[in-house]
Design a protein around this motif. Structure first.
Motif, PDB file in Angstrom:
ATOM      1  N   ILE A 241       0.833  -1.208   0.000  1.00 32.25           N
ATOM      2  CA  ILE A 241       0.000   0.000   0.000  1.00 32.25           C
ATOM      3  C   ILE A 241       0.863   1.252   0.000  1.00 32.25           C
ATOM      4  O   ILE A 241       0.529   2.250  -0.652  1.00 32.25           O
ATOM      5  CB  ILE A 241      -0.951  -0.009   1.217  1.00 32.25           C
ATOM      6  CG1 ILE A 241      -2.050  -1.052   1.011  1.00 32.25           C
ATOM      7  CG2 ILE A 241      -1.562   1.375   1.459  1.00 32.25           C
ATOM      8  CD1 ILE A 241      -2.974  -1.218   2.197  1.00 32.25           C
ATOM      9  N   PHE A 242       2.002   1.211   0.702  1.00 27.04           N
ATOM     10  CA  PHE A 242       2.850   2.399   0.802  1.00 27.04           C
ATOM     11  C   PHE A 242       3.469   2.777  -0.544  1.00 27.04           C
ATOM     12  O   PHE A 242       3.689   3.953  -0.830  1.00 27.04           O
ATOM     13  CB  PHE A 242       3.963   2.184   1.830  1.00 27.04           C
ATOM     14  CG  PHE A 242       3.459   1.940   3.232  1.00 27.04           C
ATOM     15  CD1 PHE A 242       2.212   2.369   3.634  1.00 27.04           C
ATOM     16  CD2 PHE A 242       4.255   1.273   4.165  1.00 27.04           C
ATOM     17  CE1 PHE A 242       1.752   2.149   4.922  1.00 27.04           C
ATOM     18  CE2 PHE A 242       3.810   1.052   5.454  1.00 27.04           C
ATOM     19  CZ  PHE A 242       2.559   1.485   5.836  1.00 27.04           C
ATOM     20  N   ARG A 243       3.763   1.782  -1.369  1.00 32.28           N
ATOM     21  CA  ARG A 243       4.318   2.057  -2.697  1.00 32.28           C
ATOM     22  C   ARG A 243       3.240   2.578  -3.648  1.00 32.28           C
ATOM     23  O   ARG A 243       3.499   3.416  -4.520  1.00 32.28           O
ATOM     24  CB  ARG A 243       4.946   0.792  -3.288  1.00 32.28           C
ATOM     25  CG  ARG A 243       6.210   0.335  -2.604  1.00 32.28           C
ATOM     26  CD  ARG A 243       6.851  -0.849  -3.312  1.00 32.28           C
ATOM     27  NE  ARG A 243       6.010  -2.038  -3.290  1.00 32.28           N
ATOM     28  CZ  ARG A 243       5.283  -2.471  -4.314  1.00 32.28           C
ATOM     29  NH1 ARG A 243       5.286  -1.802  -5.456  1.00 32.28           N
ATOM     30  NH2 ARG A 243       4.546  -3.571  -4.211  1.00 32.28           N
ATOM     31  N   LEU A 244       2.031   2.058  -3.493  1.00 31.90           N
ATOM     32  CA  LEU A 244       0.952   2.382  -4.421  1.00 31.90           C
ATOM     33  C   LEU A 244       0.167   3.627  -4.016  1.00 31.90           C
ATOM     34  O   LEU A 244      -0.553   4.212  -4.828  1.00 31.90           O
ATOM     35  CB  LEU A 244      -0.002   1.189  -4.528  1.00 31.90           C
ATOM     36  CG  LEU A 244       0.636  -0.117  -5.023  1.00 31.90           C
ATOM     37  CD1 LEU A 244      -0.362  -1.270  -4.925  1.00 31.90           C
ATOM     38  CD2 LEU A 244       1.141   0.026  -6.448  1.00 31.90           C
ATOM     39  N   TYR A 245       0.284   4.015  -2.748  1.00 32.41           N
ATOM     40  CA  TYR A 245      -0.460   5.174  -2.243  1.00 32.41           C
ATOM     41  C   TYR A 245       0.029   6.442  -2.942  1.00 32.41           C
ATOM     42  O   TYR A 245       1.187   6.534  -3.368  1.00 32.41           O
ATOM     43  CB  TYR A 245      -0.245   5.299  -0.737  1.00 32.41           C
ATOM     44  CG  TYR A 245      -1.264   6.143  -0.014  1.00 32.41           C
ATOM     45  CD1 TYR A 245      -2.492   5.615   0.362  1.00 32.41           C
ATOM     46  CD2 TYR A 245      -0.993   7.470   0.302  1.00 32.41           C
ATOM     47  CE1 TYR A 245      -3.429   6.383   1.039  1.00 32.41           C
ATOM     48  CE2 TYR A 245      -1.921   8.246   0.970  1.00 32.41           C
ATOM     49  CZ  TYR A 245      -3.139   7.701   1.342  1.00 32.41           C
ATOM     50  OH  TYR A 245      -4.060   8.462   2.005  1.00 32.41           O
ATOM     51  N   SER A 246      -0.838   7.420  -3.073  1.00 33.73           N
ATOM     52  CA  SER A 246      -0.450   8.697  -3.656  1.00 33.73           C
ATOM     53  C   SER A 246      -0.673   9.815  -2.638  1.00 33.73           C
ATOM     54  O   SER A 246      -1.813  10.086  -2.265  1.00 33.73           O
ATOM     55  CB  SER A 246      -1.274   8.965  -4.921  1.00 33.73           C
ATOM     56  OG  SER A 246      -0.869  10.173  -5.519  1.00 33.73           O
TER      57      SER A 246
END
Length: 341
Positions: free
Chosen positions: A284-289
């Motif tokens: 989620i941390f990589r994909l979050y904006s």
């Protein structure tokens, strides 16, 4: 369907059962069996679908070739990745892995050790709960092959592999301070575990070195068994009660996920109104904006090192007393800077 036996293979290969036994148990050299014959016997065994009787093998060798892996929560990204790599490493040396979770439940943790002991696993790889100290001490006193991961018990001479929690947190705090964030909150879990204590200690020490007072009201400790929606609510209230926060440091990944939901509920922009950093990564941390800055643990290195420590104990032989000295292997953490800071 009939079980294929060594005698069946011997009959088809035209050799004595003792020859087949030597080949299948890796004793061709001692038995002076040619590689050509050994290869033919192994091929016949494979074609006939031979499966060794594991109970008989264990009785004969004293080895089950099974490892016991106990983690906190197999659904957590960190522990799932750890388990996958350990399983791959074990496969490469002919071992299987039985794994289970404790969910930081002390009774469940003790039951898991009892269960794996009854299965006569050859060695243990454990991320212990606070209540497992007595069981870990007992396994160590029996000289069972044993390695702790991610955390350990100060004072117990048990091999363990951990990330450098203090240095990793300090790196993250230094990054925030260099970006001129000053009111930095710390959200953690209320657990008596050495790695969580080290992360909080580094947070407080970093503030003191920077000449910033440590404010107790800027630290939130969430109960471990709190439901996700309750954790989100507590973080939301915590942020609302502490107006003027510059940044929040989440001490572990699943708490960071709860934190992102709370921040979204409050309508705050990251990093415009609130910078975010977390110990441990998560998809989620990589994909979050924007993507979330994290302290990355070297999961593969931790798993591989733990397996190496366990194999060394196998080579010395179960029941061999451990030599005195340091058993700690510290692995460095990595700061991965993303858009959230």
């Amino acid at each position: 369907m009939k079980n294929i036996t060594i005698k069946d293979i011997a009959l088809k290969a035209g050799v004595a059962p003792s020859t087949v036994s030597a080949v299948l148990n890796g004793k061709t050299r001692e038995s002076r069996i040619s590689e050509q014959l050994a290869s033919r016997v192994r091929g016949i065994a494979a074609d006939m679908g031979y499966q060794p009787n594991q109970t008989a093998v264990a009785l004969r060798t004293g080895k089950t070739r099974v490892l016991g892996l106990i983690v906190e929560d197999i659904s957590n990204v960190f522990f799932a990745s750890l388990a996958k790599i350990i399983e791959e490493e074990a496969d490469s040396i002919g071992y299987k892995v039985l794994y289970c979770s404790t969910e930081n439940n002390e009774e469940k943790a003790r039951e898991r050790i009892r269960m794996l002991s009854q299965r006569q696993v050859d060695g243990f790889l454990i991320t212990p709960t606070p209540g497992m100290r007595a069981e870990i001490d007992r396994l160590a006193s029996q000289h069972k092959p044993l390695v702790l991961m991610d955390r350990y018990f100060p004072g117990l001479s048990v091999p363990h592999v951990v990330v450098d929690n203090y240095d990793g947190t300090q790196m993250a705090m230094q990054h925030l301070l260099e970006k001129r964030y000053r009111r930095i909150a710390f959200v953690t879990i209320l657990l008596d575990q050495v790695q969580m204590h080290q992360r909080r200690q580094a947070y407080e020490d970093s503030l003191r070195v920077a000449g910033i007072p440590v404010e107790e009201n800027l630290v939130l400790q969430l109960p471990y068994h709190c439901k996700p929606e309750e954790s989100v609510q507590q973080i939301r209230e915590f942020i609302s009660e502490n107006q003027g926060l510059d940044a929040i440091f989440f001490a572990t990944n699943y708490v960071g996920v709860y934190g992102l939901e709370a921040i979204k509920d409050l309508g705050l922009s990251i990093p415009g109104q609130l910078a975010v950093i977390c110990f441990d990564d998560h998809d989620i941390f990589r994909l979050y904006s924007p993507a979330i800055t994290i302290v990355k643990q070297p999961v593969a290195l931790i798993a591989q090192t733990a397996m190496q420590l366990l194999i060394r104990q196998f080579e010395k032989g179960a029941g061999t007393p451990r030599s005195s000295g340091s058993f700690q292997v510290l692995q460095p953490a990595q700061l991965v800077i993303r858009a959230s800071t």
